[in-house]
Write a protein that holds these residues in place. Structure first.
Motif, PDB file in Angstrom:
ATOM      1  N   MET A 132     -48.026   3.947 -16.955  1.00  0.00           N
ATOM      2  CA  MET A 132     -48.945   3.486 -17.580  1.00  0.00           C
ATOM      3  C   MET A 132     -50.138   3.795 -16.340  1.00  0.00           C
ATOM      4  N   HIS A 133     -51.428   3.902 -17.595  1.00  0.00           N
ATOM      5  CA  HIS A 133     -52.709   4.350 -17.293  1.00  0.00           C
ATOM      6  C   HIS A 133     -53.041   2.804 -16.154  1.00  0.00           C
ATOM      7  N   GLN A 134     -54.477   3.269 -15.602  1.00  0.00           N
ATOM      8  CA  GLN A 134     -54.820   2.647 -14.590  1.00  0.00           C
ATOM      9  C   GLN A 134     -55.470   0.803 -15.538  1.00  0.00           C
ATOM     10  N   THR A 135     -54.691   0.175 -15.324  1.00  0.00           N
ATOM     11  CA  THR A 135     -55.068  -0.903 -15.354  1.00  0.00           C
ATOM     12  C   THR A 135     -56.864  -1.615 -14.565  1.00  0.00           C
ATOM     13  N   TYR A 136     -56.647  -2.513 -15.772  1.00  0.00           N
ATOM     14  CA  TYR A 136     -58.376  -3.373 -14.878  1.00  0.00           C
ATOM     15  C   TYR A 136     -58.176  -4.831 -16.236  1.00  0.00           C
ATOM     16  N   ASN A 137     -58.957  -5.351 -15.651  1.00  0.00           N
ATOM     17  CA  ASN A 137     -58.695  -6.875 -15.356  1.00  0.00           C
ATOM     18  C   ASN A 137     -59.778  -7.004 -16.741  1.00  0.00           C
ATOM     19  N   GLY A 138     -58.885  -8.336 -17.923  1.00  0.00           N
ATOM     20  CA  GLY A 138     -60.104  -7.536 -19.271  1.00  0.00           C
ATOM     21  C   GLY A 138     -59.274  -6.615 -20.382  1.00  0.00           C
ATOM     22  N   MET A 139     -59.023  -5.617 -20.285  1.00  0.00           N
ATOM     23  CA  MET A 139     -57.888  -4.849 -20.845  1.00  0.00           C
ATOM     24  C   MET A 139     -57.438  -5.019 -22.316  1.00  0.00           C
ATOM     25  N   PRO A 140     -57.057  -4.442 -22.955  1.00  0.00           N
ATOM     26  CA  PRO A 140     -56.235  -4.856 -23.953  1.00  0.00           C
ATOM     27  C   PRO A 140     -54.383  -4.876 -23.412  1.00  0.00           C
ATOM     28  N   ALA A 141     -54.502  -6.262 -23.715  1.00  0.00           N
ATOM     29  CA  ALA A 141     -52.956  -5.870 -23.520  1.00  0.00           C
ATOM     30  C   ALA A 141     -51.844  -5.225 -23.807  1.00  0.00           C
ATOM     31  N   THR A 142     -52.571  -4.872 -25.137  1.00  0.00           N
ATOM     32  CA  THR A 142     -51.707  -3.695 -25.629  1.00  0.00           C
ATOM     33  C   THR A 142     -51.378  -2.423 -25.573  1.00  0.00           C
ATOM     34  N   LYS A 143     -52.749  -2.190 -24.803  1.00  0.00           N
ATOM     35  CA  LYS A 143     -52.745  -1.043 -23.480  1.00  0.00           C
ATOM     36  C   LYS A 143     -51.680  -1.088 -22.420  1.00  0.00           C
ATOM     37  N   LEU A 144     -51.571  -2.046 -22.307  1.00  0.00           N
ATOM     38  CA  LEU A 144     -50.096  -2.223 -21.156  1.00  0.00           C
ATOM     39  C   LEU A 144     -48.918  -1.648 -21.425  1.00  0.00           C
ATOM     40  N   ASN A 145     -48.504  -0.555 -22.207  1.00  0.00           N
ATOM     41  CA  ASN A 145     -47.493  -0.097 -22.330  1.00  0.00           C
ATOM     42  C   ASN A 145     -46.096  -0.256 -21.421  1.00  0.00           C
ATOM     43  N   GLY A 146     -44.830  -0.596 -22.367  1.00  0.00           N
ATOM     44  CA  GLY A 146     -44.148  -1.071 -20.999  1.00  0.00           C
ATOM     45  C   GLY A 146     -43.704  -2.436 -20.685  1.00  0.00           C
ATOM     46  N   ALA A 147     -44.789  -3.515 -20.407  1.00  0.00           N
ATOM     47  CA  ALA A 147     -44.871  -4.214 -20.326  1.00  0.00           C
ATOM     48  C   ALA A 147     -44.010  -5.526 -20.572  1.00  0.00           C
ATOM     49  N   ARG A 148     -43.300  -6.218 -20.058  1.00  0.00           N
ATOM     50  CA  ARG A 148     -42.124  -7.318 -20.209  1.00  0.00           C
ATOM     51  C   ARG A 148     -42.888  -8.139 -20.274  1.00  0.00           C
ATOM     52  N   TRP A 149     -43.276  -8.882 -21.532  1.00  0.00           N
ATOM     53  CA  TRP A 149     -43.814  -9.885 -21.487  1.00  0.00           C
ATOM     54  C   TRP A 149     -42.703 -11.286 -21.505  1.00  0.00           C
ATOM     55  N   GLN A 150     -43.219 -12.540 -20.503  1.00  0.00           N
ATOM     56  CA  GLN A 150     -42.617 -13.485 -20.362  1.00  0.00           C
ATOM     57  C   GLN A 150     -43.091 -14.984 -20.113  1.00  0.00           C
ATOM     58  N   LYS A 151     -42.994 -16.072 -20.961  1.00  0.00           N
ATOM     59  CA  LYS A 151     -43.010 -17.064 -20.770  1.00  0.00           C
ATOM     60  C   LYS A 151     -42.236 -18.293 -20.504  1.00  0.00           C
ATOM     61  N   ALA A 152     -42.398 -19.662 -19.809  1.00  0.00           N
ATOM     62  CA  ALA A 152     -42.058 -20.052 -19.079  1.00  0.00           C
ATOM     63  C   ALA A 152     -41.181 -21.163 -20.370  1.00  0.00           C
ATOM     64  N   HIS A 153     -39.746 -21.712 -20.133  1.00  0.00           N
ATOM     65  CA  HIS A 153     -39.085 -22.392 -20.916  1.00  0.00           C
ATOM     66  C   HIS A 153     -39.520 -23.619 -21.460  1.00  0.00           C
ATOM     67  N   ARG A 154     -40.412 -24.437 -21.155  1.00  0.00           N
ATOM     68  CA  ARG A 154     -41.687 -25.106 -21.364  1.00  0.00           C
ATOM     69  C   ARG A 154     -42.439 -25.372 -22.083  1.00  0.00           C
ATOM     70  N   SER A 155     -42.602 -23.748 -22.652  1.00  0.00           N
ATOM     71  CA  SER A 155     -43.604 -23.817 -23.669  1.00  0.00           C
ATOM     72  C   SER A 155     -43.399 -23.933 -24.550  1.00  0.00           C
ATOM     73  N   ASN A 156     -44.352 -24.631 -25.881  1.00  0.00           N
ATOM     74  CA  ASN A 156     -44.123 -25.257 -26.949  1.00  0.00           C
ATOM     75  C   ASN A 156     -43.712 -24.350 -28.234  1.00  0.00           C
ATOM     76  N   SER A 157     -43.693 -24.942 -28.590  1.00  0.00           N
ATOM     77  CA  SER A 157     -42.790 -23.655 -30.592  1.00  0.00           C
ATOM     78  C   SER A 157     -44.019 -23.552 -31.138  1.00  0.00           C
ATOM     79  N   GLN A 158     -45.017 -24.116 -30.461  1.00  0.00           N
ATOM     80  CA  GLN A 158     -46.416 -23.545 -31.733  1.00  0.00           C
ATOM     81  C   GLN A 158     -47.299 -22.610 -30.912  1.00  0.00           C
ATOM     82  N   GLY A 159     -46.836 -21.815 -30.127  1.00  0.00           N
ATOM     83  CA  GLY A 159     -48.054 -20.732 -29.492  1.00  0.00           C
ATOM     84  C   GLY A 159     -48.228 -21.132 -28.133  1.00  0.00           C
ATOM     85  N   ASN A 160     -48.593 -21.668 -27.784  1.00  0.00           N
ATOM     86  CA  ASN A 160     -49.539 -22.464 -27.133  1.00  0.00           C
ATOM     87  C   ASN A 160     -49.193 -22.097 -25.632  1.00  0.00           C
ATOM     88  N   CYS A 161     -49.116 -20.891 -25.589  1.00  0.00           N
ATOM     89  CA  CYS A 161     -48.180 -20.348 -23.886  1.00  0.00           C
ATOM     90  C   CYS A 161     -48.803 -19.318 -23.101  1.00  0.00           C
TER      91      CYS A 161
END
Length: 78
Positions: free
Chosen positions: A1-30
């Motif tokens: 993984m390349h150097q990370t910095y605040n505001g970098m495109p999330a797509t550049k975080l190769n291998g990141a395993r994104w997760q959200k809370a189970h309480r998140s709603n179905s409209q994608g406001n998470c």
């Protein structure tokens, strides 16, 4: 993984395993989080997965989560 910095495109975080809370709603406001190497945590908006990621240290995220559990931010929700 390349150097990370605040505001970098999330797509550049190769291998990141994104997760959200189970309480998140179905409209994608998470908020999604991913653990990164080097004791860092990335945060992104699920509606804009290619958008910027905010990068925090583990202690910063721990303080946020503990504050939420303690009710420190209850005034922000109806």
């Amino acid at each position: 993984m390349h150097q990370t910095y605040n505001g970098m495109p999330a797509t550049k975080l190769n291998g990141a395993r994104w997760q959200k809370a189970h309480r998140s709603n179905s409209q994608g406001n998470c908020v999604e989080i991913a653990e990164l190497p080097g004791e860092r945590i990335a945060v992104r908006n699920s509606r804009h997965p290619e958008g910027p990621a905010l990068i925090y240290t583990r202690p910063e995220i721990e303080a946020l989560i503990l504050g939420a559990k303690d009710g420190d931010f209850d005034n922000l929700i109806g």
